[in-house]
Structures are given as structure tokens and as C-alpha cells.
Design an enzyme around this catalytic site. Structure first.
Site, PDB file in Angstrom:
ATOM      1  N   ASN A   9       0.683  -1.046  -0.017  1.00 39.16           N
ATOM      2  CA  ASN A   9       0.019  -0.005   0.075  1.00 39.16           C
ATOM      3  C   ASN A   9       1.017   1.259  -0.199  1.00 39.16           C
ATOM      4  O   ASN A   9       1.490   1.599   1.077  1.00 39.16           O
ATOM      5  CB  ASN A   9      -0.862   0.003   1.233  1.00 39.16           C
ATOM      6  CG  ASN A   9      -1.549   1.193   1.337  1.00 39.16           C
ATOM      7  OD1 ASN A   9      -1.748   2.117   0.396  1.00 39.16           O
ATOM      8  ND2 ASN A   9      -2.433   1.312   2.461  1.00 39.16           N
ATOM      9  N   LYS A  11       0.099   4.151  -0.479  1.00 42.46           N
ATOM     10  CA  LYS A  11      -0.526   5.458   0.236  1.00 42.46           C
ATOM     11  C   LYS A  11      -0.274   6.769  -0.921  1.00 42.46           C
ATOM     12  O   LYS A  11      -0.091   6.332  -2.079  1.00 42.46           O
ATOM     13  CB  LYS A  11      -0.074   5.712   1.511  1.00 42.46           C
ATOM     14  CG  LYS A  11      -0.362   4.465   2.271  1.00 42.46           C
ATOM     15  CD  LYS A  11      -0.350   4.621   3.856  1.00 42.46           C
ATOM     16  CE  LYS A  11      -0.453   3.471   4.693  1.00 42.46           C
ATOM     17  NZ  LYS A  11      -0.371   3.488   5.970  1.00 42.46           N
ATOM     18  N   HIS A  95     -10.017   1.630   4.688  1.00 40.01           N
ATOM     19  CA  HIS A  95      -8.508   1.774   5.422  1.00 40.01           C
ATOM     20  C   HIS A  95      -8.768   2.903   6.554  1.00 40.01           C
ATOM     21  O   HIS A  95      -9.589   3.871   6.318  1.00 40.01           O
ATOM     22  CB  HIS A  95      -7.657   2.094   4.572  1.00 40.01           C
ATOM     23  CG  HIS A  95      -6.062   2.211   5.008  1.00 40.01           C
ATOM     24  ND1 HIS A  95      -5.738   3.100   5.941  1.00 40.01           N
ATOM     25  CD2 HIS A  95      -5.308   1.338   4.955  1.00 40.01           C
ATOM     26  CE1 HIS A  95      -4.488   2.700   6.442  1.00 40.01           C
ATOM     27  NE2 HIS A  95      -3.994   1.802   5.927  1.00 40.01           N
ATOM     28  N   GLU A  97      -7.322   5.190   7.482  1.00 41.64           N
ATOM     29  CA  GLU A  97      -6.859   6.444   7.133  1.00 41.64           C
ATOM     30  C   GLU A  97      -8.029   7.217   6.385  1.00 41.64           C
ATOM     31  O   GLU A  97      -8.216   8.357   6.632  1.00 41.64           O
ATOM     32  CB  GLU A  97      -5.542   6.571   6.370  1.00 41.64           C
ATOM     33  CG  GLU A  97      -4.178   6.352   7.117  1.00 41.64           C
ATOM     34  CD  GLU A  97      -3.249   5.814   6.524  1.00 41.64           C
ATOM     35  OE1 GLU A  97      -3.307   5.415   5.295  1.00 41.64           O
ATOM     36  OE2 GLU A  97      -2.253   5.107   6.985  1.00 41.64           O
ATOM     37  N   GLU A 167      -5.815  -4.605  10.937  1.00 42.26           N
ATOM     38  CA  GLU A 167      -4.771  -3.350  11.164  1.00 42.26           C
ATOM     39  C   GLU A 167      -5.003  -2.342  12.371  1.00 42.26           C
ATOM     40  O   GLU A 167      -5.913  -1.481  12.401  1.00 42.26           O
ATOM     41  CB  GLU A 167      -4.806  -2.460   9.784  1.00 42.26           C
ATOM     42  CG  GLU A 167      -4.854  -3.135   8.743  1.00 42.26           C
ATOM     43  CD  GLU A 167      -3.891  -2.092   7.473  1.00 42.26           C
ATOM     44  OE1 GLU A 167      -2.806  -2.319   7.252  1.00 42.26           O
ATOM     45  OE2 GLU A 167      -4.624  -1.110   7.414  1.00 42.26           O
ATOM     46  N   GLY A 173       2.226   2.816  10.897  1.00 37.11           N
ATOM     47  CA  GLY A 173       3.304   3.849  10.520  1.00 37.11           C
ATOM     48  C   GLY A 173       4.119   4.038  11.971  1.00 37.11           C
ATOM     49  O   GLY A 173       4.885   5.155  11.833  1.00 37.11           O
ATOM     50  N   SER A 214       3.152  -1.706  10.430  1.00 36.63           N
ATOM     51  CA  SER A 214       4.528  -1.790  10.776  1.00 36.63           C
ATOM     52  C   SER A 214       5.171  -2.874  10.504  1.00 36.63           C
ATOM     53  O   SER A 214       6.148  -3.563  11.545  1.00 36.63           O
ATOM     54  CB  SER A 214       4.739  -1.183  12.301  1.00 36.63           C
ATOM     55  OG  SER A 214       4.344   0.236  12.403  1.00 36.63           O
TER      56      SER A 214
HETATM   57  P1  PGA Z   1       2.371   0.873   7.744  1.00 37.61           P
HETATM   58  O1  PGA Z   1       1.069   0.827   7.026  1.00 37.61           O
HETATM   59  O2  PGA Z   1       3.037  -0.713   7.307  1.00 37.61           O
HETATM   60  O3  PGA Z   1       3.270   1.847   7.245  1.00 37.61           O
HETATM   61  O4  PGA Z   1       2.213   0.730   9.384  1.00 37.61           O
HETATM   62  C1  PGA Z   1       0.107  -0.245   6.914  1.00 37.61           C
HETATM   63  C2  PGA Z   1      -1.083   0.106   6.280  1.00 37.61           C
HETATM   64  O5  PGA Z   1      -1.584   0.998   6.591  1.00 37.61           O
HETATM   65  O6  PGA Z   1      -1.630  -0.503   5.351  1.00 37.61           O
END
Ligand code: PGA
Length: 252
Positions: A9, A11, A95, A97, A167, A173, A214
Site C-alpha cells: 500500500n 498510500k 482503510h 486513514e 490493522e 506507521g 508496521s
Molecule cells: P505501515 O502501514 O506498514 O506503514 O504501518 C500499513 C497500512 O496502513 O496498510
């Protein structure tokens, strides 16, 4: 038995040139990878170009979002059919976000999942608790509620697939994943939720449970050892080709 799935992903990261270069590196390093599914999810604007780059490889393409209507006055949105035309096979839905910054609700997630399935796209449905919800001991309830609402009225037919991603919002992140045993517990809740909805054969053959938050080459093995974990949604580490290649090498 389903193959493991590893989803990159990206983003809203990188400029156009960097995205192209990264896609070419993925193609060179992972284009022939077999025995597992690797999916790249660039932003809408880069789908067309990256679709061209991935042609003839084993790498698959996914969108970071989808809209539920076929066409019409929906400024800024893109239709499932266009995503399909661009060779997308997957779409990320719900997601955290998008839930946090764009007000995506469980009801919208439900419509998006239906749109995916009607258009032969596999939805990657994200659920997970915030830090506050975790502190209040609400993790199981939050995941259960999000899943039940997201999947309301949805049936999975024989040829259809679904990916459900746990998640935990607070580790995305952060550089620090949750303990694999905690993820396994949530996977059990998720599995039971879908067993209550669909026949066991569909759950076993058409639904995959994956972890995101992460993931990196150092911590991924703790999760591959879990009984119920069938893949990963990778954000930050998917922007660095060496890290992503290492992660995929550690997954059977
Ligand atoms: P990350 O993101 O690996 O940077 O924690 C995962 C995600 O949001 O899909």
C-alpha cells in the site's frame, strides 16, 4: 489452500517518477515470484502507468479505494468498471486513514465491498481499533462491529474472494507492530464472525485473514508462524524495494 498474499500500500507517497521507478524495481525483483500473491496498490493517478509496467509479470494491481456507483455525478470518484479496465484485481476498502480523514463509515464500506464483488474485484477490507479503544478493552468489540456492519447482506459466491485485514490503527506507521499473539486472538474473533455468516468451506477457501501495521523484515516471521495469518498489508516498508523483497522472501 489459499496462497499467502502480500499487499504493498503505497498510500499518497512518492512523485510520479519515483513511483514508476519503484514499480520497475518490483517488476525486476519480484515479477516472477511464484507460490504467493503480490499486489501493488498505487494511488488512482498512477494505476494506468503501473498497470502497463506490470503486464506479463506475476504481480497484481490493486486500487487504494473504490466507489460504489457505476457512473454519474460523483466528483472526484472513480468507478469499479474503470478500475477493472485498468487491470485492477483488488481494491482496499475501509482503510483507517480513510475512516479517520475522509469520514468513511461502515455503511460506505459495505457498499464498496458490494461494488467490488459485483465487478469481480477482490475487496481488501480493513478493520482495527484505535489506541483509546484498545485502552478501554474494546478491541474485540470494535473489530466485531466493523466486520458485521461491513459484511451485512453480503454473500460470497464460489468464484469470489475476500481479504480481511486486521490493522490496529495505533501501530500503523509507528515502526512497532502488535504482538503476534494479540493479532492471532483478533484473527480468531474475525474468523468466528465470518463463520457465523458464511459456510465453512467459503470461509476456508475464499476468505483470507491478513495483518497490517508496521510490518518489516525483522518482525514478519512472528506473524507467518501464526495459524490464521495468511498475508500482510505493508505500508512504509513497501516503499523500499530491499525491505519489501526481504519481507516477501520470508513468506511462504
Ligand atoms: P505501515 O502501514 O506498514 O506503514 O504501518 C500499513 C497500512 O496502513 O496498510
Amino acid at each position: 489452500m489459499n496462497k499467502s498474499i502480500i499487499i504493498a500500500n503505497w498510500k499518497m507517497n512518492l512523485n510520479l517518477r519515483e513511483r514508476t521507478a519503484l514499480a520497475i524495481s518490483f517488476k525486476n525483483r519480484l515479477g516472477l515470484a511464484a507460490g504467493k500473491e503480490i499486489v501493488i496498490c498505487p494511488s488512482f493517478i498512477s494505476l494506468m502507468q503501473i498497470s502497463e509496467i506490470l503486464k506479463g509479470t506475476n504481480l497484481k494491481l490493486g486500487a487504494q479505494d473504490i466507489f460504489w456507483e457505476e457512473s454519474g455525478a460523483y466528483t472526484g470518484e472513480e468507478s469499479p468498471a474503470i478500475l477493472k479496465d485498468l487491470n485492477c484485481q483488488y481494491a482496499i476498502v475501509g482503510h483507517s486513514e480513510r475512516r479517520q480523514h475522509l469520514g468513511e463509515t461502515d455503511e460506505m464500506v459495505n457498499k464498496k465491498i458490494k461494488a467490488c464483488l459485483e465487478n469481480k474485484l477482490t475487496p481488501i477490507v480493513c478493520v482495527g481499533e484505535t489506541f483509546e479503544e484498545r485502552q478501554e478493552g474494546q478491541t474485540d468489540n470494535v473489530v466485531l462491529r466493523q466486520l458485521q456492519r461491513a459484511l451485512e447482506g453480503i454473500e460470497i459466491a464460489d468464484g469470489q474472494q475476500m481479504v480481511l485485514a486486521y490493522e490496529p490503527v495505533w501501530v500503523i506507521g509507528s515502526g512497532q507492530a502488535v504482538e503476534p499473539t494479540e493479532a492471532e486472538h483478533v484473527f480468531q474473533v474475525m474468523r468466528q464472525t465470518v463463520i457465523d455468516l458464511w459456510p465453512l468451506t467459503i470461509v476456508d477457501n475464499n476468505v483470507r485473514l491478513i495483518y497490517g501495521g508496521s510490518i518489516n523484515p525483522e518482525n514478519v516471521s512472528g506473524f507467518t508462524a501464526l495459524d490464521l495469518c495468511q498475508g500482510f498489508l505493508v505500508g512504509g516498508a513497501s516503499l523500499k524495494v530491499e525491505e519489501f523483497v526481504k519481507i516477501t522472501a520470508l513468506i511462504q
